[in-house]
Every structure is written in C-alpha cells, then in structure tokens.
Motif scaffolding. Structure first.
Motif, PDB file in Angstrom:
ATOM      1  N   ASN A 275       0.807  -1.214   0.000  1.00  0.00           N
ATOM      2  CA  ASN A 275       0.000   0.000   0.000  1.00  0.00           C
ATOM      3  C   ASN A 275       0.843   1.269   0.000  1.00  0.00           C
ATOM      4  N   THR A 276       2.148   1.107   0.031  1.00  0.00           N
ATOM      5  CA  THR A 276       3.108   2.217   0.000  1.00  0.00           C
ATOM      6  C   THR A 276       2.684   3.370   0.903  1.00  0.00           C
ATOM      7  N   ASN A 277       2.278   3.024   2.091  1.00  0.00           N
ATOM      8  CA  ASN A 277       1.820   4.044   3.029  1.00  0.00           C
ATOM      9  C   ASN A 277       2.263   3.670   4.432  1.00  0.00           C
ATOM     10  N   GLU A 278       3.113   4.490   5.017  1.00  0.00           N
ATOM     11  CA  GLU A 278       3.583   4.211   6.362  1.00  0.00           C
ATOM     12  C   GLU A 278       2.890   5.087   7.399  1.00  0.00           C
ATOM     13  N   ASP A 279       1.920   5.902   6.940  1.00  0.00           N
ATOM     14  CA  ASP A 279       1.162   6.736   7.864  1.00  0.00           C
ATOM     15  C   ASP A 279      -0.100   5.971   8.230  1.00  0.00           C
ATOM     16  N   ILE A 280       0.014   5.142   9.258  1.00  0.00           N
ATOM     17  CA  ILE A 280      -1.045   4.179   9.567  1.00  0.00           C
ATOM     18  C   ILE A 280      -1.509   4.285  11.015  1.00  0.00           C
ATOM     19  N   ILE A 281      -2.646   3.648  11.272  1.00  0.00           N
ATOM     20  CA  ILE A 281      -3.160   3.457  12.631  1.00  0.00           C
ATOM     21  C   ILE A 281      -3.384   1.965  12.808  1.00  0.00           C
ATOM     22  N   MET A 282      -2.997   1.447  13.941  1.00  0.00           N
ATOM     23  CA  MET A 282      -3.161   0.031  14.205  1.00  0.00           C
ATOM     24  C   MET A 282      -4.409  -0.170  15.061  1.00  0.00           C
ATOM     25  N   GLY A 283      -5.172  -1.213  14.750  1.00  0.00           N
ATOM     26  CA  GLY A 283      -6.383  -1.499  15.508  1.00  0.00           C
ATOM     27  C   GLY A 283      -6.403  -2.935  15.994  1.00  0.00           C
ATOM     28  N   ILE A 284      -6.910  -3.134  17.212  1.00  0.00           N
ATOM     29  CA  ILE A 284      -7.037  -4.481  17.755  1.00  0.00           C
ATOM     30  C   ILE A 284      -8.175  -4.503  18.774  1.00  0.00           C
ATOM     31  N   ARG A 285      -8.979  -5.555  18.734  1.00  0.00           N
ATOM     32  CA  ARG A 285     -10.125  -5.647  19.642  1.00  0.00           C
ATOM     33  C   ARG A 285      -9.664  -6.058  21.044  1.00  0.00           C
ATOM     34  N   PRO A 286     -10.417  -5.635  22.074  1.00  0.00           N
ATOM     35  CA  PRO A 286     -10.021  -5.901  23.467  1.00  0.00           C
ATOM     36  C   PRO A 286      -9.809  -7.380  23.780  1.00  0.00           C
ATOM     37  N   GLU A 287     -10.606  -8.274  23.181  1.00  0.00           N
ATOM     38  CA  GLU A 287     -10.456  -9.702  23.477  1.00  0.00           C
ATOM     39  C   GLU A 287      -9.265 -10.344  22.774  1.00  0.00           C
ATOM     40  N   ASP A 288      -8.617  -9.582  21.844  1.00  0.00           N
ATOM     41  CA  ASP A 288      -7.454 -10.109  21.127  1.00  0.00           C
ATOM     42  C   ASP A 288      -6.144  -9.657  21.759  1.00  0.00           C
ATOM     43  N   ILE A 289      -6.245  -9.052  22.946  1.00  0.00           N
ATOM     44  CA  ILE A 289      -5.065  -8.673  23.728  1.00  0.00           C
ATOM     45  C   ILE A 289      -5.088  -9.491  25.014  1.00  0.00           C
ATOM     46  N   SER A 290      -3.949 -10.020  25.390  1.00  0.00           N
ATOM     47  CA  SER A 290      -3.869 -10.767  26.647  1.00  0.00           C
ATOM     48  C   SER A 290      -2.744 -10.210  27.508  1.00  0.00           C
ATOM     49  N   ILE A 291      -2.859 -10.460  28.804  1.00  0.00           N
ATOM     50  CA  ILE A 291      -1.800 -10.080  29.740  1.00  0.00           C
ATOM     51  C   ILE A 291      -0.855 -11.259  29.860  1.00  0.00           C
ATOM     52  N   ALA A 292       0.379 -11.039  29.427  1.00  0.00           N
ATOM     53  CA  ALA A 292       1.344 -12.136  29.328  1.00  0.00           C
ATOM     54  C   ALA A 292       2.120 -12.307  30.632  1.00  0.00           C
ATOM     55  N   SER A 293       2.494 -13.540  30.904  1.00  0.00           N
ATOM     56  CA  SER A 293       3.308 -13.825  32.095  1.00  0.00           C
ATOM     57  C   SER A 293       4.786 -13.571  31.819  1.00  0.00           C
ATOM     58  N   GLU A 294       5.163 -13.653  30.524  1.00  0.00           N
ATOM     59  CA  GLU A 294       6.563 -13.412  30.174  1.00  0.00           C
ATOM     60  C   GLU A 294       6.766 -11.970  29.711  1.00  0.00           C
ATOM     61  N   GLU A 295       8.030 -11.574  29.574  1.00  0.00           N
ATOM     62  CA  GLU A 295       8.369 -10.224  29.146  1.00  0.00           C
ATOM     63  C   GLU A 295       7.947 -10.013  27.684  1.00  0.00           C
ATOM     64  N   THR A 296       7.370  -8.826  27.401  1.00  0.00           N
ATOM     65  CA  THR A 296       7.043  -8.454  26.021  1.00  0.00           C
ATOM     66  C   THR A 296       7.544  -7.040  25.766  1.00  0.00           C
ATOM     67  N   THR A 297       7.450  -6.613  24.498  1.00  0.00           N
ATOM     68  CA  THR A 297       7.888  -5.259  24.140  1.00  0.00           C
ATOM     69  C   THR A 297       6.794  -4.234  24.376  1.00  0.00           C
ATOM     70  N   LEU A 298       5.640  -4.703  24.836  1.00  0.00           N
ATOM     71  CA  LEU A 298       4.508  -3.813  25.097  1.00  0.00           C
ATOM     72  C   LEU A 298       4.170  -3.882  26.579  1.00  0.00           C
ATOM     73  N   LYS A 299       4.422  -2.815  27.289  1.00  0.00           N
ATOM     74  CA  LYS A 299       4.189  -2.795  28.732  1.00  0.00           C
ATOM     75  C   LYS A 299       3.221  -1.678  29.078  1.00  0.00           C
ATOM     76  N   GLY A 300       2.165  -2.044  29.798  1.00  0.00           N
ATOM     77  CA  GLY A 300       1.164  -1.057  30.179  1.00  0.00           C
ATOM     78  C   GLY A 300       1.005  -0.974  31.679  1.00  0.00           C
ATOM     79  N   VAL A 301       0.336   0.096  32.110  1.00  0.00           N
ATOM     80  CA  VAL A 301       0.030   0.289  33.522  1.00  0.00           C
ATOM     81  C   VAL A 301      -1.495   0.246  33.682  1.00  0.00           C
ATOM     82  N   VAL A 302      -1.979  -0.559  34.626  1.00  0.00           N
ATOM     83  CA  VAL A 302      -3.415  -0.716  34.842  1.00  0.00           C
ATOM     84  C   VAL A 302      -3.979   0.547  35.492  1.00  0.00           C
ATOM     85  N   GLU A 303      -4.999   1.144  34.861  1.00  0.00           N
ATOM     86  CA  GLU A 303      -5.611   2.366  35.377  1.00  0.00           C
ATOM     87  C   GLU A 303      -7.032   2.155  35.902  1.00  0.00           C
TER      88      GLU A 303
END
Length: 373
Positions: A275-303
């Motif tokens: 698509n020769t386009n790097e100006d993008i937005i990424m989308g993902i549904r809440p049920e397709d994200i899990s809290i992992a027990s191992e280290e990942t490159t995505l770290k969040g803080v529970v609010e």
C-alpha cells in the motif's frame, strides 16, 4: 421469488443543502433479516420510511419483486410496519387494535376473528384480547403491535427501533421473540436500530450507515472481524476496537519515544509495502489482547478495572495511549500494576490514517471487487 432492490437511492429534503441518504444500493433476498444500524441521524429510519412509502424518494429506484414502486401508495406495497411508539389506539381493546386494519379492508367478520386469534396464539396474547393498552406492560404492547402486522399476512416486515422503549431485560427477551417470529413466519424483515448489540444478535446481514451513506454490508461475523474502515471497527463491538497511534520504523510499529513497539508479522510487512503508506493506525479488539506472564515489548500500567462477572475490562496505559483488554476476571490484578501485553497478530488490523480504510492484500481486494460487481 420476492426481492427488494434499492438502486442508487437518494433522499434530500426541500431547503436542505445535504442529502439525508446518499447513493444507497442494497439487494435484499427473500426471508432475509436485514438490520440497518448506525448513530442517530445517519439516515437509517429515513431509508426505512422510503421503503414503506412514508417518505418520497428524491432519486433512484425502489423495486419489490422486480416492480418499481416509487410512486405506489404505502397500502399497496404489501408491507407491514412496526413503529417505535407502538401506535396503539388507547380506547380499543387488544382484539380491536389487531383487527382495525382488516376491518378497514372490509374483510368478513369471521375471517377477521380467525386471523386475530391465530396471531394472538402465536404471540401469547390470547388471554389479553379484551384488555386495553393501558392495562398492558411494555412488552405486551409491543407484541400487540407485532400482532397487528402479522394479521395482514404481509411478506415484508419493516421495524423502526421497536424495542427502544423497553428496559434492558425486556429488550433481550423481545429480541428472541422477534427472531423466533421471523423464522416461524418466513417473512423478509428490515429492522432499524442504533443498538449494535441488537444488530449483531438478530441480523442475517447488517448495513452500517454513517452520514446517509453505507459504510459496510455483511454478516455479523464479517463486519466484526473484517471491518472496512475505522468507523465500522469502532462502532461494532462492545467495547469498540482499540486504535493505536505510532510510527513505522522498519519492521516495527513504534509507540511514544520508542520505549514500546509491536513487531510486524511477515504478512503485515507485505501489506504495508503493497500500500506504500507508512502513515497508519493500528487497531485491535479488546479480546485479542492478553496479559502475558513473560516479558514483552509492550508494557502497560493498569488504570481501571471493570468486573462483569466472569469477564473484566482492564484499562491500561501504554506510551500515553489507553488500551482496553477483555479477559477472564482475575482478582489478583490491581490498579497501578505494570503488565506485559501480548497482541494476537492474526487479529491486528492496519488502517490508512488519512482515508481511515483498512489496508487489504491486493489479491483480497481484487476478489472483493469481483464479488461485489
């Protein structure tokens, strides 16, 4: 075979500079349950009223069973309509309300009685036929409105937000009743709602509208799993899809100052390159994200944590962006905890930031074009 076709239908009210409905194209097969859904003012009720003949069509063609009906009177279209406010006559009994239309057609009294009693039996209203609307609950009144439509033996039912005046529990019950009724009678049904849960649970196909235009047509599964644009992705689903801002750096989608990143899969790298386009937005549904027990490159803080029985919604913040996760209830998780997030790469959607359309593989786009043509 009865079929409803709307070909390039437009609606523009006199004095208005904008179209209420624009270039509406839809083919409805016999016995389908079509749901028009979208936010208030999107044109869904106007479209339904044009099909019913209660609104004139400004441009385009409406065909029922191959016959153009734009100028045909509503009573001659073979359509029954159920309204949001039930529209029952308060001074008439349930029987009289259901029989009213048949009596106006000069139908013999014994036939009227037989039709009303048959419809009452289907809807569980037999014991209520002598009551007046003020003696009925909201759900009972809605069933009377449905009964009035059933007795006409129409092949097409139009329903304009018929459950919006009911409480949440009764809406769930009446949804099931309407689905059962649709299957039992074998009618073609067009149903309008702003409630996407109703749309997802009732429809054979959903028509999602915004600003008078169709955004996507598909089965509940199709519009949920393969939304064509960000509006559809955000509107369908509770809660809606997470939309994440970032930038493409090589084979990564980088958040914030680069402290967190998502590694693109091979197919996603090809998709972005195609698509020769790097100006993008990424989308993902809440049920397709899990809290992992191992280290990942995505770290969040529970609010925030919202517990709803066996499931909970976990609101986290990652690089100044909120991400909602839907997962099984875990009492050990607390506000302020740092968590590792894992994205199911097969469920990640990539949208063009400017057009807000979902990027698709060129072969898939070509196949979709052939299917729609």
């Amino acid at each position: 075979m009865l079929k409803i076709q709307l070909n390039k239908v437009h609606k523009k009210y006199p004095g208005s500079s904008n179209h209420s409905v624009k270039n509406f194209n839809l083919n409805i097969e016999e016995k389908e349950f079509i749901v028009l859904v979208g936010p208030s003012g999107c044109g869904k009720s106007t479209t339904l009223r044009m099909i019913a003949g209660l609104e004139d069509i400004s441009d385009g063609d409406l065909l029922i069973d191959g016959r153009r009906v734009n100028e045909i009177e509503p009573k001659n279209r073979g359509i029954s309509m159920v309204f949001q406010n039930y529209a029952l006559y308060p001074h008439m009994t349930v029987f009289e309300n259901m029989a009213f239309g048949l009596r106006r057609q000069k139908m013999p009294r014994n036939q009227v009685k037989a039709k009303v009693e048959e419809a009452a039996k289907i809807l569980g209203l037999t014991s209520l036929l002598k009551r007046k609307p003020k003696e009925l609950s909201g759900g009972q009144r809605q069933r009377v409105a449905l009964g009035r439509a059933i007795v006409r033996n129409s092949s097409i039912f139009l329903m304009d937000e018929p459950l919006s005046n009911l409480d949440a529990k009764l809406r769930v019950h009446m949804r099931a009743e309407i689905i059962r009724l649709h299957r039992q009678l074998g009618t073609t049904t067009i149903y309008v709602t702003h409630d996407q849960t109703e749309a997802m649970t009732m429809a054979t196909r959903i028509v999602i509208m915004k600003d008078g235009e169709i955004q996507q047509i598909g089965t509940p599964s199709e519009v949920y799993r393969t939304p064509e644009n960000m509006f559809v992705a955000g509107f369908i689903g509770l809660p809606g899809m997470n939309f994440l801002q970032g930038r493409v750096q090589g084979d990564r989608f980088v958040f914030g100052l680069g402290e967190a990143f998502y590694q693109f899969s091979q197919s996603q790298k090809i998709l972005i390159k195609e698509n020769t386009n790097e100006d993008i937005i990424m989308g993902i549904r809440p049920e397709d994200i899990s809290i992992a027990s191992e280290e990942t490159t995505l770290k969040g803080v529970v609010e925030l944590i919202e517990i709803n029985g066996a499931e909970m919604l976990v609101h986290t913040r990652l690089a100044n962006q909120q991400i909602v996760i839907k997962c099984k209830t875990d009492d050990a998780l607390k506000i302020g905890y740092k968590v590792n997030l894992y994205f199911n790469e097969e469920a990640v959607h990539i949208f063009d930031k400017k057009s807000e359309k979902r990027l698709m593989n060129k072969e898939i786009q070509f196949e979709a074009l052939l299917t729609s043509s």
